[in-house]
Write a protein that holds these residues in place. Structure first.
Motif: not given
Length: 115
Positions: A68-73
């Motif tokens: 799972t790829i995710s981002r926290d801007n």
């Protein structure tokens, strides 16, 4: 200038989990598409997962349902959660950031899946 630093790699047994992180600096992070790629010696670098600025994701068939790829801007960081790891996931993993302004790669981090 895009600066990307990966962390979280290492040695894990088959069936185990790891979470890779990639911290970015020098860019307006939220507008960038972000990706994880991997490479083994003698083979081309291959796409593992990507996430665009809107949060849409895409995965290589070999990792669907496991990664799972995710981002926290807010933290300028992209993650790759890797579960049910297999020996064939062993590779150097690279973080990538792309926008109409610039693009760049991290230095890479080793992931080894072995008993």
């Amino acid at each position: 200038q895009v600066q990307l630093v990966e962390s979280g790699g290492g040695l894990v047994q088959p069936g185990g989990s790891l979470r890779l992180s990639c911290a970015a600096s020098g860019i307006r992070f939220s507008i960038y598409a972000l990706g994880w790629y991997r490479q083994v010696p003698g083979r081309q670098r291959e796409l593992v997962a990507v996430i665009n600025s809107g949060g849409s994701t895409n995965y290589a068939d070999s990792v669907k349902g496991r990664f799972t790829i995710s981002r926290d801007n807010a933290k300028n960081t992209v993650y790759l959660q890797m579960n049910s790891l297999k020996p064939e996931d062993t590779a150097v993993y690279y973080c990538n950031a792309v926008s109409y302004i610039s693009s760049g790669w991290g230095q890479g981090i080793q992931v080894t899946v072995s008993s």
